[in-house]
Scaffold this motif. Structure first.
Motif, PDB file in Angstrom:
ATOM      1  N   ALA A 145       0.832  -1.211   0.000  1.00  0.00           N
ATOM      2  CA  ALA A 145       0.000   0.000   0.000  1.00  0.00           C
ATOM      3  C   ALA A 145       0.864   1.259   0.000  1.00  0.00           C
ATOM      4  O   ALA A 145       0.492   2.271  -0.598  1.00  0.00           O
ATOM      5  CB  ALA A 145      -0.941  -0.012   1.198  1.00  0.00           C
ATOM      6  N   ALA A 146       1.999   1.195   0.658  1.00  0.00           N
ATOM      7  CA  ALA A 146       2.881   2.360   0.759  1.00  0.00           C
ATOM      8  C   ALA A 146       3.803   2.516  -0.448  1.00  0.00           C
ATOM      9  O   ALA A 146       4.397   3.583  -0.639  1.00  0.00           O
ATOM     10  CB  ALA A 146       3.714   2.260   2.032  1.00  0.00           C
ATOM     11  N   ALA A 147       3.924   1.490  -1.265  1.00  0.00           N
ATOM     12  CA  ALA A 147       4.834   1.519  -2.410  1.00  0.00           C
ATOM     13  C   ALA A 147       4.236   2.336  -3.556  1.00  0.00           C
ATOM     14  O   ALA A 147       3.009   2.377  -3.721  1.00  0.00           O
ATOM     15  CB  ALA A 147       5.124   0.093  -2.884  1.00  0.00           C
ATOM     16  N   PRO A 148       5.084   2.964  -4.352  1.00  0.00           N
ATOM     17  CA  PRO A 148       4.583   3.692  -5.520  1.00  0.00           C
ATOM     18  C   PRO A 148       3.767   2.769  -6.418  1.00  0.00           C
ATOM     19  O   PRO A 148       4.193   1.663  -6.741  1.00  0.00           O
ATOM     20  CB  PRO A 148       5.863   4.149  -6.237  1.00  0.00           C
ATOM     21  CG  PRO A 148       6.920   4.149  -5.169  1.00  0.00           C
ATOM     22  CD  PRO A 148       6.534   3.039  -4.227  1.00  0.00           C
ATOM     23  N   GLY A 149       2.575   3.200  -6.769  1.00  0.00           N
ATOM     24  CA  GLY A 149       1.696   2.390  -7.607  1.00  0.00           C
ATOM     25  C   GLY A 149       1.122   1.176  -6.915  1.00  0.00           C
ATOM     26  O   GLY A 149       0.455   0.364  -7.546  1.00  0.00           O
ATOM     27  N   GLY A 150       1.390   1.015  -5.622  1.00  0.00           N
ATOM     28  CA  GLY A 150       0.875  -0.128  -4.880  1.00  0.00           C
ATOM     29  C   GLY A 150       1.496  -1.441  -5.293  1.00  0.00           C
ATOM     30  O   GLY A 150       0.898  -2.501  -5.117  1.00  0.00           O
ATOM     31  N   GLU A 151       2.716  -1.385  -5.839  1.00  0.00           N
ATOM     32  CA  GLU A 151       3.349  -2.598  -6.339  1.00  0.00           C
ATOM     33  C   GLU A 151       4.813  -2.660  -5.953  1.00  0.00           C
ATOM     34  O   GLU A 151       5.469  -1.639  -5.789  1.00  0.00           O
ATOM     35  CB  GLU A 151       3.206  -2.692  -7.860  1.00  0.00           C
ATOM     36  CG  GLU A 151       3.932  -1.601  -8.614  1.00  0.00           C
ATOM     37  CD  GLU A 151       3.718  -1.674 -10.118  1.00  0.00           C
ATOM     38  OE1 GLU A 151       2.679  -2.187 -10.571  1.00  0.00           O
ATOM     39  OE2 GLU A 151       4.607  -1.224 -10.847  1.00  0.00           O
ATOM     40  N   MET A 152       5.282  -3.897  -5.801  1.00  0.00           N
ATOM     41  CA  MET A 152       6.693  -4.150  -5.514  1.00  0.00           C
ATOM     42  C   MET A 152       7.116  -5.428  -6.218  1.00  0.00           C
ATOM     43  O   MET A 152       6.318  -6.367  -6.349  1.00  0.00           O
ATOM     44  CB  MET A 152       6.917  -4.338  -4.003  1.00  0.00           C
ATOM     45  CG  MET A 152       6.674  -3.112  -3.170  1.00  0.00           C
ATOM     46  SD  MET A 152       6.884  -3.441  -1.387  1.00  0.00           S
ATOM     47  CE  MET A 152       8.669  -3.329  -1.270  1.00  0.00           C
ATOM     48  N   ARG A 153       8.383  -5.446  -6.633  1.00  0.00           N
ATOM     49  CA  ARG A 153       8.942  -6.706  -7.139  1.00  0.00           C
ATOM     50  C   ARG A 153       8.917  -7.710  -5.998  1.00  0.00           C
ATOM     51  O   ARG A 153       9.044  -7.351  -4.833  1.00  0.00           O
ATOM     52  CB  ARG A 153      10.381  -6.515  -7.595  1.00  0.00           C
ATOM     53  CG  ARG A 153      10.524  -5.943  -8.968  1.00  0.00           C
ATOM     54  CD  ARG A 153      12.016  -5.903  -9.345  1.00  0.00           C
ATOM     55  NE  ARG A 153      12.178  -5.467 -10.704  1.00  0.00           N
ATOM     56  CZ  ARG A 153      12.362  -6.282 -11.742  1.00  0.00           C
ATOM     57  NH1 ARG A 153      12.413  -7.576 -11.549  1.00  0.00           N
ATOM     58  NH2 ARG A 153      12.488  -5.801 -12.947  1.00  0.00           N
ATOM     59  N   MET A 154       8.778  -8.955  -6.334  1.00  0.00           N
ATOM     60  CA  MET A 154       8.685 -10.001  -5.316  1.00  0.00           C
ATOM     61  C   MET A 154       9.912  -9.993  -4.407  1.00  0.00           C
ATOM     62  O   MET A 154       9.785 -10.131  -3.192  1.00  0.00           O
ATOM     63  CB  MET A 154       8.516 -11.371  -5.976  1.00  0.00           C
ATOM     64  CG  MET A 154       7.219 -11.508  -6.748  1.00  0.00           C
ATOM     65  SD  MET A 154       5.781 -11.560  -5.677  1.00  0.00           S
ATOM     66  CE  MET A 154       5.824 -13.265  -5.241  1.00  0.00           C
ATOM     67  N   ILE A 213      -1.158  -4.590  -4.823  1.00  0.00           N
ATOM     68  CA  ILE A 213      -2.290  -4.613  -3.895  1.00  0.00           C
ATOM     69  C   ILE A 213      -3.568  -4.231  -4.659  1.00  0.00           C
ATOM     70  O   ILE A 213      -3.550  -3.372  -5.533  1.00  0.00           O
ATOM     71  CB  ILE A 213      -2.047  -3.684  -2.680  1.00  0.00           C
ATOM     72  CG1 ILE A 213      -3.096  -3.941  -1.593  1.00  0.00           C
ATOM     73  CG2 ILE A 213      -1.984  -2.221  -3.097  1.00  0.00           C
ATOM     74  CD1 ILE A 213      -2.762  -3.285  -0.253  1.00  0.00           C
ATOM     75  N   THR A 214      -4.656  -4.895  -4.326  1.00  0.00           N
ATOM     76  CA  THR A 214      -5.953  -4.596  -4.928  1.00  0.00           C
ATOM     77  C   THR A 214      -6.757  -3.709  -3.985  1.00  0.00           C
ATOM     78  O   THR A 214      -6.365  -3.493  -2.834  1.00  0.00           O
ATOM     79  CB  THR A 214      -6.738  -5.897  -5.181  1.00  0.00           C
ATOM     80  OG1 THR A 214      -7.011  -6.513  -3.909  1.00  0.00           O
ATOM     81  CG2 THR A 214      -5.980  -6.858  -6.092  1.00  0.00           C
ATOM     82  N   GLU A 215      -7.882  -3.230  -4.457  1.00  0.00           N
ATOM     83  CA  GLU A 215      -8.763  -2.435  -3.592  1.00  0.00           C
ATOM     84  C   GLU A 215      -9.222  -3.268  -2.400  1.00  0.00           C
ATOM     85  O   GLU A 215      -9.338  -2.751  -1.287  1.00  0.00           O
ATOM     86  CB  GLU A 215      -9.966  -1.885  -4.377  1.00  0.00           C
ATOM     87  CG  GLU A 215      -9.605  -0.727  -5.270  1.00  0.00           C
ATOM     88  CD  GLU A 215      -8.893   0.407  -4.520  1.00  0.00           C
ATOM     89  OE1 GLU A 215      -9.374   0.826  -3.446  1.00  0.00           O
ATOM     90  OE2 GLU A 215      -7.849   0.872  -5.014  1.00  0.00           O
ATOM     91  N   GLN A 216      -9.491  -4.545  -2.626  1.00  0.00           N
ATOM     92  CA  GLN A 216      -9.876  -5.429  -1.527  1.00  0.00           C
ATOM     93  C   GLN A 216      -8.748  -5.533  -0.501  1.00  0.00           C
ATOM     94  O   GLN A 216      -8.995  -5.546   0.706  1.00  0.00           O
ATOM     95  CB  GLN A 216     -10.247  -6.808  -2.063  1.00  0.00           C
ATOM     96  CG  GLN A 216     -10.779  -7.748  -1.005  1.00  0.00           C
ATOM     97  CD  GLN A 216     -11.248  -9.058  -1.602  1.00  0.00           C
ATOM     98  OE1 GLN A 216     -11.454  -9.182  -2.804  1.00  0.00           O
ATOM     99  NE2 GLN A 216     -11.409 -10.054  -0.748  1.00  0.00           N
ATOM    100  N   GLY A 217      -7.521  -5.590  -0.970  1.00  0.00           N
ATOM    101  CA  GLY A 217      -6.369  -5.629  -0.074  1.00  0.00           C
ATOM    102  C   GLY A 217      -6.237  -4.342   0.719  1.00  0.00           C
ATOM    103  O   GLY A 217      -5.945  -4.362   1.926  1.00  0.00           O
ATOM    104  N   ARG A 218      -6.451  -3.211   0.066  1.00  0.00           N
ATOM    105  CA  ARG A 218      -6.393  -1.922   0.760  1.00  0.00           C
ATOM    106  C   ARG A 218      -7.485  -1.833   1.833  1.00  0.00           C
ATOM    107  O   ARG A 218      -7.246  -1.348   2.931  1.00  0.00           O
ATOM    108  CB  ARG A 218      -6.528  -0.768  -0.221  1.00  0.00           C
ATOM    109  CG  ARG A 218      -5.302  -0.566  -1.077  1.00  0.00           C
ATOM    110  CD  ARG A 218      -5.472   0.660  -1.981  1.00  0.00           C
ATOM    111  NE  ARG A 218      -4.413   0.742  -2.950  1.00  0.00           N
ATOM    112  CZ  ARG A 218      -3.203   1.240  -2.716  1.00  0.00           C
ATOM    113  NH1 ARG A 218      -2.908   1.704  -1.526  1.00  0.00           N
ATOM    114  NH2 ARG A 218      -2.291   1.279  -3.667  1.00  0.00           N
ATOM    115  N   LEU A 219      -8.678  -2.304   1.493  1.00  0.00           N
ATOM    116  CA  LEU A 219      -9.779  -2.295   2.455  1.00  0.00           C
ATOM    117  C   LEU A 219      -9.456  -3.169   3.656  1.00  0.00           C
ATOM    118  O   LEU A 219      -9.643  -2.765   4.809  1.00  0.00           O
ATOM    119  CB  LEU A 219     -11.072  -2.763   1.786  1.00  0.00           C
ATOM    120  CG  LEU A 219     -12.292  -2.862   2.687  1.00  0.00           C
ATOM    121  CD1 LEU A 219     -12.656  -1.508   3.284  1.00  0.00           C
ATOM    122  CD2 LEU A 219     -13.471  -3.439   1.910  1.00  0.00           C
TER     123      LEU A 219
END
Length: 133
Positions: A39-48, A91-97
């Motif tokens: 959630a804190a990463a740019p674009g909500g994504e990180m390399r594994m 992360i998806t919206e469900q993950g953020r929720l």
């Protein structure tokens, strides 16, 4: 001796956090932390590999963790646009929720676990140090 005290404090707090998140939200502590990092990463994504390092897991453990999060609809995988070998967890919206719902439980449980540990005279100095950091 100081390291042993730190390990004891860490183990007590982690156990309380894990119980509270599992009981209240069906989330493991590593899952919660992964969602928070994503959630804190740019674009909500990180390399594994970045995610593995961020949550303190090895590659195979983070792969299993991400698989559980994907199965629950809280993350999805994406291929790196520049390097097709690179895989991102997003992360998806469900993950953020789910993260938003679980954060108050995490914070309350952390405060309570530190409060309880602070009663132990051998842990009091460490608890004070953690709270002031």
């Amino acid at each position: 001796m100081s390291w042993d005290r730190f390990a004891l404090l860490y183990a007590r707090v982690e156990a309380e956090l894990a119980k509270a998140l599992q009981r209240g939200h069906g989330l493991g502590l590593s899952e919660y932390r992964a969602l928070g990092r994503l959630a804190a990463a740019p674009g909500g994504e990180m390399r594994m590999q970045e995610l593995a390092e961020a949550v303190g897991l090895n590659q195979s453990s983070v792969t299993r963790l991400v698989a559980r999060l994907e199965e629950a609809g809280m993350t999805r995988r994406a291929l790196c646009r520049d390097d097709r070998r690179g895989v991102y967890s997003v992360i998806t919206e469900q993950g953020r929720l789910r993260l938003t719902e679980a954060t108050p439980t995490y914070e309350r449980s952390l405060a309570a676990a530190l409060e309880q540990a602070g009663v132990d005279p051998i842990l009091t100095p460490l608890v004070l140090a953690v709270r002031s950091a």
